[in-house]
Design an enzyme around this catalytic site. Structure first.
Site, PDB file in Angstrom:
ATOM      1  N   GLN A 197       6.618  -3.142  -3.038  1.00 51.76           N
ATOM      2  CA  GLN A 197       5.789  -4.067  -2.807  1.00 51.76           C
ATOM      3  C   GLN A 197       4.910  -5.353  -3.748  1.00 51.76           C
ATOM      4  O   GLN A 197       4.752  -4.863  -4.686  1.00 51.76           O
ATOM      5  CB  GLN A 197       3.760  -3.106  -3.682  1.00 51.76           C
ATOM      6  CG  GLN A 197       2.870  -3.179  -2.927  1.00 51.76           C
ATOM      7  CD  GLN A 197       1.469  -2.344  -2.966  1.00 51.76           C
ATOM      8  OE1 GLN A 197       0.801  -2.450  -4.272  1.00 51.76           O
ATOM      9  NE2 GLN A 197       0.777  -1.775  -1.755  1.00 51.76           N
ATOM     10  N   TYR A 206      -7.347  -6.256  -4.024  1.00 49.36           N
ATOM     11  CA  TYR A 206      -6.957  -7.500  -4.843  1.00 49.36           C
ATOM     12  C   TYR A 206      -7.660  -8.768  -4.440  1.00 49.36           C
ATOM     13  O   TYR A 206      -7.801  -8.645  -2.774  1.00 49.36           O
ATOM     14  CB  TYR A 206      -5.442  -6.576  -4.990  1.00 49.36           C
ATOM     15  CG  TYR A 206      -5.634  -5.518  -5.875  1.00 49.36           C
ATOM     16  CD1 TYR A 206      -5.512  -5.038  -7.660  1.00 49.36           C
ATOM     17  CD2 TYR A 206      -5.432  -4.116  -5.069  1.00 49.36           C
ATOM     18  CE1 TYR A 206      -5.489  -4.169  -7.950  1.00 49.36           C
ATOM     19  CE2 TYR A 206      -5.340  -3.258  -6.314  1.00 49.36           C
ATOM     20  CZ  TYR A 206      -5.265  -3.200  -7.229  1.00 49.36           C
ATOM     21  OH  TYR A 206      -5.316  -1.936  -8.299  1.00 49.36           O
TER      22      TYR A 206
END
Length: 374
Positions: A100, A182
């Site tokens: 990721q 994020y």
């Protein structure tokens, strides 16, 4: 109609089943982001426990994008050797592994001595990290620096470079983190994105950076290599329409379609953590309804993360909703061998009670683990 133990095919990835260990912040990397032997052992245990695919905890693509202490990094070539060993260890146990990719932004949990902290000049930024706009994050109280268009172009290149490194290390795919508040998620939200240039205003403009990052990743890894994108179903569970300024479900469905156009091979549906408290008592996965909606609309596989604790529930949704796989974290923290146990014929639900204690220390310890193994 798929079942849990059918193979999952995404691009050139062929996983042994449709159980995905979803990305989890284990906090087991060094200060510079290098994976430790403890992290390797954790992934080996998960792979030996029968899961088909492991998505790692987030790995930051640029030094300024570190989201938390103990996070993985992938921002230069110095990581290649350690990651190759980690990938080989997982493959030896029969599982696939996906890295990721993330840039933390103002949600980052900065240590007191973090060099990115700066003196706050008036109402300006108090950290030297990129943001959509200089808007204070209500969770961290950090005010980022509004990124220039040139910096955003460089960020997209950083995602592409990180993906190329992941492929060189043998990872079976990468996942671009566009969820959970994020940086790429913040660009999608009108709460954080007040820009008036081509990266702000309309939803199309707010989605531009995420699409450019996915396109850069696709260009770096070539056709066929799996590129996942993790996306919130909506930003807050009590506001699925996005009336409060966060991303709503209709907007998210459109963003998913654009990400596919940009080069995404698979959509990983997630969402607001607090959805757990709203849906856990019903024993249902948190985002399955939205995941089914997206799966019907798109021509790429859709996996749904969160709330899977009962094999019968998993099989029902795989059969009826059109989703390709299920992402699990806390049940596998509680019982790393859960998938193998179910396959052996022991269909008892996970012993995980969603207490959240595993979030409180590195290595994701679980107080229910002994109960699960009894």
């Amino acid at each position: 109609m798929p079942s849990l133990y059918d193979e999952l095919c995404i691009g050139v990835l062929v996983a042994r089943n449709r159980a995905i260990r979803s990305a989890t912040a284990e906090s087991l990397a060094t200060r510079d982001g290098v994976p430790t032997p403890q992290l390797r052992a954790l992934y080996e245990e998960l792979a030996a426990g029968g899961v088909g695919t492991i998505i790692t905890g987030y790995a930051y693509v640029a030094p300024g994008g570190k989201p938390s202490e103990g996070a993985l990094g992938i921002y230069d070539d110095s990581f290649l050797g350690e990651y190759r060993g980690l990938v080989e260890a997982v493959h030896a146990q029969g599982a696939a592994i996906v890295l990721q990719l993330v840039y933390g932004g103002s949600k980052s949990k900065l240590a007191p001595d973090d060099a990115r902290r700066i003196a706050r000049p008036g109402d300006g930024p108090n950290v030297d990290i990129l943001g959509a706009s200089a808007v204070e994050n209500p969770k961290t109280h950090l005010v980022p620096r509004e990124a220039s268009a040139e910096e955003l172009a460089q960020l997209a290149r950083s995602f592409g470079d990180a993906a190329a490194r992941a492929r060189a290390c043998g990872f079976d795919g990468v996942e671009v983190h566009v969820a959970h508040g994020y940086l790429l998620s913040q660009f999608l939200s009108a709460r954080f994105n007040e820009r008036i240039d081509e990266y702000g205003g309309s939803l199309r403009n707010r989605a531009r950076l995420a699409c450019e990052c996915v396109a850069a990743v696709r260009a770096a890894v070539g056709e066929g290599y799996p590129v996942f994108a993790k996306v919130n179903s909506c930003d807050t569970a009590d506001d699925p329409e996005g009336a409060g300024g966060g991303l709503g479900e209709d907007e998210s469905a459109q963003v998913c379609a654009w990400l596919v156009e940009a080069g995404t091979s698979c959509i990983d549906v997630s969402g607001d953590w607090h959805a757990a408290t709203l849906r856990a008592e019903a024993g249902e996965p948190y985002f399955a309804q939205f995941g089914a909606r997206v799966a019907r609309a798109l021509e790429v596989p859709v996996i749904v993360t969160g709330g899977w604790r009962d094999r019968a529930v998993v099989e029902r949704h795989l059969s009826n909703d059109g989703i390709a796989g299920v992402g699990m974290s806390r049940p596998l923290i509680c019982e790393p061998g859960l998938i193998s146990r179910w396959q052996s014929g022991d269909d008892r639900p996970s012993a995980c009670i969603a207490c959240g204690s595993c979030q409180k220390a590195p290595g994701v310890p679980c107080p229910q683990r002994n109960r699960a193994n009894s």
